[in-house]
Scaffold this motif. Sequence first.
Motif, short mmCIF file in Angstrom:
data_model
loop_
_atom_site.label_atom_id
_atom_site.label_comp_id
_atom_site.label_asym_id
_atom_site.label_seq_id
_atom_site.Cartn_x
_atom_site.Cartn_y
_atom_site.Cartn_z
N ARG A 296 9.52 1.52 2.26
CA ARG A 296 10.80 1.54 2.79
C ARG A 296 10.77 0.86 4.12
O ARG A 296 11.44 0.10 4.95
N LEU B 294 10.34 -2.67 4.38
CA LEU B 294 11.54 -3.44 4.07
C LEU B 294 12.62 -3.32 5.16
O LEU B 294 13.40 -4.18 5.10
N SER B 295 12.56 -2.23 5.75
CA SER B 295 13.47 -2.09 6.78
C SER B 295 13.34 -3.02 8.09
O SER B 295 14.36 -3.14 8.66
N VAL C 116 18.43 -0.28 3.61
CA VAL C 116 17.41 -0.15 2.70
C VAL C 116 17.29 1.41 2.29
O VAL C 116 17.49 2.30 3.02
N VAL D 145 12.65 2.22 -4.21
CA VAL D 145 13.42 1.76 -3.09
C VAL D 145 14.28 0.57 -3.31
O VAL D 145 13.92 -0.29 -4.17
N VAL E 238 16.95 -2.44 -1.61
CA VAL E 238 17.67 -3.17 -0.50
C VAL E 238 18.88 -3.60 -1.05
O VAL E 238 18.99 -4.32 -1.99
N SER F 25 7.72 -9.05 6.07
CA SER F 25 8.00 -8.07 5.22
C SER F 25 7.37 -8.22 3.75
O SER F 25 6.90 -7.12 3.28
#
Length: 97
Positions: free
Chosen positions: A25, A28-29, A42, A57, A59, A81
């Motif tokens: 997470r 990806l954030s 996210v 998770v 997106v 990422s």
Amino acid sequence: MSDRSFIRHVVFFSAKDKADVARIREGLSILGGIPHASHFEVCENSRADGLSGEVDVIVYAEFPDRAALDAYKADPIYQQSIDRVRPLRDMRVAADF
């Protein structure tokens, strides 16, 4: 068929090791720092649907057009990422509509 004037980008991830969900997470954030999305979030799967437990998770992003989505994917933060998340993830499924 919808006549909306934007693209929805949804990507589902599962962790190789459930202990890494928070790290996925976080990795990806950083995509939220890319300016091309009109909406970006996210989230961890709430697992409210008992038949879809494999997703950890998600997106979710909205883009005004294909050019904005392409620019998002071309941004260096996108590769950063990928570099952080790919070693930790098992499944990745993306859909744009």
